[in-house]
Structures are given as C-alpha cells and as structure tokens.
Write a protein that holds these residues in place. Structure first.
Motif, PDB file in Angstrom:
ATOM      1  N   THR B 100       3.210 -30.630  27.998  1.00  0.00           N
ATOM      2  CA  THR B 100       1.940 -31.041  28.597  1.00  0.00           C
ATOM      3  C   THR B 100       1.248 -32.085  27.717  1.00  0.00           C
ATOM      4  N   ILE B 101       1.330 -31.867  26.398  1.00  0.00           N
ATOM      5  CA  ILE B 101       0.658 -32.790  25.471  1.00  0.00           C
ATOM      6  C   ILE B 101       1.359 -34.152  25.470  1.00  0.00           C
ATOM      7  N   ARG B 102       2.681 -34.130  25.547  1.00  0.00           N
ATOM      8  CA  ARG B 102       3.412 -35.400  25.667  1.00  0.00           C
ATOM      9  C   ARG B 102       2.928 -36.152  26.909  1.00  0.00           C
ATOM     10  N   ALA B 103       2.836 -35.436  28.043  1.00  0.00           N
ATOM     11  CA  ALA B 103       2.379 -36.064  29.287  1.00  0.00           C
ATOM     12  C   ALA B 103       0.953 -36.596  29.129  1.00  0.00           C
ATOM     13  N   ALA B 104       0.096 -35.800  28.461  1.00  0.00           N
ATOM     14  CA  ALA B 104      -1.304 -36.215  28.276  1.00  0.00           C
ATOM     15  C   ALA B 104      -1.390 -37.472  27.412  1.00  0.00           C
ATOM     16  N   MET B 105      -0.551 -37.547  26.368  1.00  0.00           N
ATOM     17  CA  MET B 105      -0.565 -38.733  25.504  1.00  0.00           C
ATOM     18  C   MET B 105      -0.108 -39.964  26.278  1.00  0.00           C
ATOM     19  N   ASN B 106       0.954 -39.793  27.089  1.00  0.00           N
ATOM     20  CA  ASN B 106       1.423 -40.927  27.902  1.00  0.00           C
ATOM     21  C   ASN B 106       0.323 -41.408  28.837  1.00  0.00           C
ATOM     22  N   GLU B 107      -0.383 -40.463  29.459  1.00  0.00           N
ATOM     23  CA  GLU B 107      -1.449 -40.852  30.379  1.00  0.00           C
ATOM     24  C   GLU B 107      -2.576 -41.564  29.633  1.00  0.00           C
ATOM     25  N   LEU B 108      -2.958 -41.031  28.471  1.00  0.00           N
ATOM     26  CA  LEU B 108      -4.050 -41.653  27.702  1.00  0.00           C
ATOM     27  C   LEU B 108      -3.750 -43.110  27.370  1.00  0.00           C
ATOM     28  N   PHE B 109      -2.498 -43.385  27.017  1.00  0.00           N
ATOM     29  CA  PHE B 109      -2.135 -44.760  26.651  1.00  0.00           C
ATOM     30  C   PHE B 109      -2.232 -45.710  27.843  1.00  0.00           C
ATOM     31  N   ASP B 110      -2.201 -45.178  29.076  1.00  0.00           N
ATOM     32  CA  ASP B 110      -2.383 -46.039  30.242  1.00  0.00           C
ATOM     33  C   ASP B 110      -3.850 -46.403  30.448  1.00  0.00           C
ATOM     34  N   TYR B 111      -4.742 -45.763  29.687  1.00  0.00           N
ATOM     35  CA  TYR B 111      -6.153 -46.166  29.702  1.00  0.00           C
ATOM     36  C   TYR B 111      -6.465 -47.150  28.578  1.00  0.00           C
TER      37      TYR B 111
END
Lengths: 316, 167
Positions: B100-111
């Motif tokens: 989940t944290i990996r997914a959250a980090m990937n999403e954050l970088f798209d911001y």
C-alpha cells in the motif's frame, strides 16, 4: 436469458447499453468516475491501471469528441491506444467486421471501443470476441450510446446531487437519438422521479411513454419547474425532409432561447451532447450562458470513460 | 490463542506525541484511506489544524489490479497543497506488506516531487515484502499471515483494534 454485458457473477464485462443494467453498477461507475476527476488536475494526469493493455478505438462512423475523449481516457489509464477509422481501413477494401476484429485480436488487443451506424453492431462484436476481450459501445445506430448517458447523469449528479428529487426534460429529436435512449434509461434506473421529453410528434418514437417518460409538445408547459434541460442535436439531414418544415420554424418552436429557459427553475442547468447547431436547437446566448454545463460535460466524459474502462479491465 | 491487543486510543495519543517534534513549516500530513484518514482527522486538532494535509486512496496504483480489479470502491484522493519540496509524512493504521505504501508513494510523485516521505503507523504487524518500513510505529507485533488486523471505529468515534483469523 443472461444479460450479455455481465459475467456469470453479475459483474460488468462489456458496456453495450444502459437498458437492463442494475442501479448498483451505474453507481459503481459514477462513484469511480468521481475519483478520476481529480487525476486531470494533477501534474501527472495518468494512473498506471491499464499499463500494458491495448485499447482499439474502432469508429465505423465519424466522431470527434467521443473518439478523442475515449483516446484521452485510455491514455490517462496508461493503455496503448490504436485508432481505426473505417474510411482509411481495410473495410473499404471489403473486409468484414469480424475479420477486422479477429485481426486486431491477433495483435493482442484487450479492449474494443466501437462506433457503428448499425444498431446492434457492438452487441454482435461482443458475442463473437475472445473471452478475455472487453467491448464498449461508443454509439450504435439509433440504439444506444451508454457512455454519453453515463456522463450526462454524472454531470447531473455533480450539479444536482439529490437525484430522487429532480425534474429532467430531454428536448429534440428523440426519434433518431441513441443519446436520448441512454439518458432516459440512466435517469430512470437512478431513480429520477420525473423525466420529460419535449418534441414535435414527428420526432418522437411511437409509444415513447413506455420508457417511463412524460410527453410534451410545448416548451412552455414542458419546461415548467424543470431542474435539468438536456438538449439533443437536430441532425442536418432531418431538417428539410418530411419530419420538419424548416430549421427556422423548429428554432421558433423548440429552440432553447433565454426566453424559453425562463420557464424552467431559475437554477436549472442546460446540457447538450454536442456537436451543437447554434440557432437551430439552441441559441448561442444559452449555450454560452451561466446555466450551461456543456463544457463540463466534455471534461466529465473523460473521467466517466476512465471509470468504465478500468471497471471492465478489472472484471476478467 | 489470540494475542492481547493494545488500546488504540492510547496508541493514537502516543502517535501524536511522537509526531509533534517532526512537524516543521514545510511538513505535510497525508492519510491513506480509510484508517489513515480517520487517524489524520484526530491528529490534526492536536498537531495543528493549519498543517497542510491531504488524503490518498491508492486503488488506482495497487499492484493486484490484474488479479482483483477495483475490488473496493475508490474514494477521491485529495492533495490540495503543492507536493514539490514538501516533507511528507504518510499516516496509516497498520503496516503489513508495504505494498500500500509503495502505491501511495507512486501516487504522491504524480502530484510532484517531494523533498522527503516518511511513514507513521499505529501498528507494525510484521510481514513486509518490500524494502519499506515505518519511521514511527507506536506498537509492534508479529502476526501470522492468515490474520487480518484492522483499526475500527465505535459509534462514539473512538478507535479499537480487531484481529480476525481469515481462512
């Protein structure tokens, strides 16, 4: 008979028509689209859901907006997108529809977005494709245009969240309109209590009231106390035939002007699926006015199509 | 035998105490749906309601989409601050595999490109599958892989932990 759009456990496999889809699936699509709206406002307007998948937009009939928004939607989901227009394809050389589809399947396509002038074309293709492939109907003849119906109800829900307390009027050429059918099915499935159609008798299908709509032939009566106005495009080829005397006369009776808009509720929203005929079904002052949500419809269309594609791709 | 679980409200107070010294002007807090968002709602009044904050739903970034599709209804992510050059603290209830944290980090970088990302959780239950670990965890316990530890909310809004043995 099982709904050909659903898997054996009731999940959406293809999107062919809104007619017969349960309310929970429509709500799932609209709720998922809500999450995709924000993606377009970020620095990176992409999510990785369809990475490695190939989406083929096959348009046997012209379209700009629908094809473009499907293409943008697929690309924002990180899919690879192929666009095929019939007049430049081997169909012109005599290839059958299924040969075209089989060839694209051999190239490992995962999803087909189909527009065709024949009603039922997308159904036909869905029944004959390999089991791992998903089909989305992007408009078939006079039958259905489900993603347009969905983006319209999504737009309604965004501006008028209390769907159970709305009066909606659909105005214009209901007879030839796949958009109108999809809108009516979406609105009634979602529990909108009063859906009206306003049109001259020549532009209404026989027994239209069986779809659950109230029929009006007069704008003043039909627009009274309405919350949402959905205009339909009047196709040029209808204007000079037997159905209508002239574009000018149609505009006078059924064209949406500021004056006629005043019969609806003061906060009514005005929608149109495009392309608009300014001065025929809608006056420029209304199309560009403060109650118009025509451009937000286009923006929301991308989010809704992203939702449909990602739900289908996940139901393998 | 089921292990005795700690009081989640006490862990929340502890989490606030541990986070307090880390809050700097360039810090932002991001809760992960749904437990992390609940925690954030309670932490903000303690740490400072004016701290830039947001919520992430990682549904569109999960690595099991191919197997499971969109199996939970996604909620909109809301990051209404500029991610660029921020020190972001992700907040979640339970740390397990790290996916989940990996997914959250990937999403954050798209911001945008943050200056740093760190992770604060109530419980680290062991079993990570990626080189990701929380910087702050108020409780550590090793649980068997077939068990499911969840943060839940009572009607009065107070938190408790629940352990279920899934089959």
């Amino acid at each position: 008979m099982r709904n050909p759009q659903l898997t054996s456990d009731g999940k959406l496999k293809h999107l062919l028509t809104i007619d017969g889809l349960p309310r929970n699936i429509l709500n799932q699509i609209l709720d998922t689209a809500e999450s995709f709206v924000g993606v377009a406002e970020r620095e990176v307007k992409k999510v990785p859901l369809l990475r490695g998948k190939t989406v083929c937009n096959i348009f046997f009939e012209n379209s700009t907006r629908t094809r473009t928004t499907f293409e943008i939607a697929a690309k924002r989901l990180s899919a690879d997108v192929i666009n095929l227009n019939v007049n430049t394809s081997s169909q012109a050389k005599g290839e059958t529809i299924m040969d075209t589809i089989d060839n694209l399947t051999a190239m490992h396509a995962d999803m087909f977005v189909i527009r065709h002038a024949q009603s039922g074309a997308a159904h036909f293709i869905a029944q004959h494709v390999e089991p791992h492939i998903h089909v989305i109907n992007a408009g078939d003849g006079r039958h259905a245009h489900p993603t347009q119906g969905l983006l319209d109800v999504f737009t309604v829900r965004r501006y008028k969240p209390d769907m159970h307390n709305l009066r909606v009027a659909i105005i214009g050429d209901v007879l030839h309109s796949r958009v109108a059918r999809s809108e009516i099915h979406a609105l009634t499935t979602l529990g909108v209590p009063e859906v009206r159609v306003i049109a001259p008798k020549t532009l209404l299908p026989a027994h239209v009231e069986k779809l659950g709509v109230h029929v009006y032939h007069d704008m003043k009566e039909g627009l009274k106390d309405v919350d949402v106005i959905m205009m339909l495009r009047l196709q040029n080829e209808r204007m000079n035939g037997a159905l209508l005397p002239s574009a000018q006369e149609y505009f006078k009776c059924f064209g949406l002007t500021q004056e006629k808009l005043a019969y609806a509720k003061p906060d009514a929203i005005v929608m149109h699926p495009g392309p608009m005929n300014r001065g025929v079904e809608i006056d420029s002052a209304v199309a560009d006015g403060s109650q118009s949500v025509i451009l937000p419809q286009v923006t929301y269309g991308i989010a809704v199509r992203m939702a449909v594609m990602s739900i289908l791709a996940g139901n393998s | 035998m089921k292990p005795n679980l700690p009081n989640a409200e006490a862990l929340l107070s502890d989490l606030a105490i541990q986070l307090k010294p880390l809050i700097k002007p360039e810090t932002a807090l991001v809760g992960i749906h749904s437990g992390g968002v609940w925690l954030l709602d309670r932490l903000l009044p303690i740490l400072g309601a004016d701290i830039p904050h947001g919520v992430l739903d990682v549904s569109f970034y999960r690595d099991d989409f191919q197997q499971r599709g969109l199996h939970t209804e996604p909620k909109p992510s809301q990051i209404n601050f500029d991610v660029k050059d921020r020190h972001i603290i992700l907040v979640d209830d339970v740390f397990y595999t790290g996916r989940t944290i990996r997914a959250a980090m990937n999403e954050l970088f798209d911001y945008g490109r943050p200056a740093s990302i760190s992770l604060a959780v109530l419980v680290n239950r062991g079993g990570r599958e990626l080189p990701i670990a929380p910087q702050i965890s108020t409780y550590e316990i090793d649980l068997p892989i077939n068990s499911n530890l969840q943060l839940l909310r009572k009607e009065d809004g107070s938190f408790y932990l629940q352990l279920e043995e899934s089959v």
